[in-house]
Design an enzyme around this catalytic site. Sequence first.
Site, PDB file in Angstrom:
ATOM      1  N   GLY A  97      16.256  -5.687   8.010  1.00 17.93           N
ATOM      2  CA  GLY A  97      17.674  -5.383   7.830  1.00 17.93           C
ATOM      3  C   GLY A  97      18.257  -4.729   9.076  1.00 17.93           C
ATOM      4  O   GLY A  97      17.938  -5.120  10.210  1.00 17.93           O
ATOM      5  N   CYS A  98      19.095  -3.721   8.858  1.00 15.01           N
ATOM      6  CA  CYS A  98      19.791  -3.082   9.977  1.00 15.01           C
ATOM      7  C   CYS A  98      18.857  -2.234  10.849  1.00 15.01           C
ATOM      8  O   CYS A  98      19.281  -1.748  11.893  1.00 15.01           O
ATOM      9  CB  CYS A  98      20.938  -2.224   9.470  1.00 15.01           C
ATOM     10  SG  CYS A  98      22.281  -3.226   8.839  1.00 15.01           S
ATOM     11  N   SER A  99      17.630  -2.021  10.426  1.00 12.36           N
ATOM     12  CA  SER A  99      16.687  -1.251  11.246  1.00 12.36           C
ATOM     13  C   SER A  99      15.847  -2.164  12.140  1.00 12.36           C
ATOM     14  O   SER A  99      14.836  -1.741  12.697  1.00 12.36           O
ATOM     15  CB  SER A  99      15.773  -0.420  10.351  1.00 12.36           C
ATOM     16  OG  SER A  99      16.539   0.480   9.594  1.00 12.36           O
ATOM     17  N   SER A 100      16.285  -3.408  12.276  1.00 11.10           N
ATOM     18  CA  SER A 100      15.473  -4.387  13.003  1.00 11.10           C
ATOM     19  C   SER A 100      15.385  -4.145  14.512  1.00 11.10           C
ATOM     20  O   SER A 100      14.535  -4.746  15.166  1.00 11.10           O
ATOM     21  CB  SER A 100      16.010  -5.802  12.749  1.00 11.10           C
ATOM     22  OG  SER A 100      15.782  -6.163  11.403  1.00 11.10           O
TER      23      SER A 100
END
Length: 373
Positions: A156-159
């Site tokens: 997700g956005c922590s990629s």
Amino acid sequence: MTTNVAITGCGIHTPDNVVSNEELCAAFNAWVRRENDRRADAIAAGEATLLEESSPAFIEKASGIRFRHVVDREGILDPERMVPYIPERPDDEMSIQCEYAVAAAKEALAEAGLRGQDIDLIILANSSLQRAYPAVAIEVQHALGAGGYAYDMSVGCSSATFPIQIATDALRAGSATRALLVNPEIMSGHANWTDRDSHFIFGDAATAVVLERTESARPGAFEILGVRCMSTYSSNIRNNFGYLNRCDPERRNDPDKLFYQAGRRVFKEIVPLAASFILEHIRALGIDPERIDRYWLHQANSNMNSLIARRILGRPAESHEAPQVLGEYGNTASAGSIIAFHDHRSDLESGALGVICSFGAGYSIANVVVRRQ
Ligand code: COA
């Protein structure tokens, strides 16, 4: 002796096309009026609900977003379509995610003073991978003439930040010598441009960072003092698109095959989670939050970032302490914190401390503490 690792280069790439809130709402509201007309009988019979219009003032106040870069404007702004035009490319042409990753990578490599062949680990990570295989990372490796190995991953956005943990470990362990981490986020492809609650959120961008051992790092690089990751399961940010969708044809085009979220719940849950995670990590490194010169936070919502920074510092943050790029880029998923880092680091003196932190779907959070060399 522990081998230290530094971020020695950073690059970003965005499409030239920009869409303002006003343009977006004009298209959305035309679509709403058309839909309400089309379903007038069902609405009158109480079988369908009247759709409400969107407003630029709400979007800016609720999210801080004013503009977003997108691969294609025409499809998004066409009330008859409400989906970007991104034509498929033949297999022997470079894929769009590879193209965006390579463009960002070139800037990062140039800053590090490296060429593609100097890299022996590439991780391509983003919230939505364009295909199952071959890994887009291997296409990037080929395009840049890099050696070693490459693979894709998704958190997700922590990629962008989870791979910093992996690459730091690999460089310390000696399984790689120089790593390139790339994050092509073509968010316009998975956004639901007909959903009033989320149609304004996303923009397209790619980011890249180069990681090297500190002994080969150039002056001005950002030494990694610590990386910490966490995850805890939540369905509040979700997208059910996947290879099994075709096995249930009646549901394969349902809106849950695009991004959807319980935005207010995400806001309420992530703010305390991210703030305490960042605080615990920097304190574990023996650093007081006031000693951090810059917080490059994930860029999903400006109010959320202000609150997180306030909880960390125990006071409102000055804009230079926790810079925001949402106004010009929108939410670019994993690319957001790296764009903030890219655009707001050149003024920092040697010895300055910073935090790059992403948070998002999963939930997932990764925190990277750096010191300018
Ligand atoms: N235009 C005008 N009004 C709108 C609107 C729009 N596009 N969308 C919602 N509204 C209205 C709602 O109907 C509601 O009206 P009501 O108070 O009369 O019921 C009001 O605005 C507030 O809606 P709400 O959904 O509670 O807004 P919000 O302040 O929570 O902001 C988000 C919405 C999505 C911007 C915000 O919740 C958010 O960013 N959350 C974090 C999301 C996140 O980080 N996600 C990660 C994504 S990768």
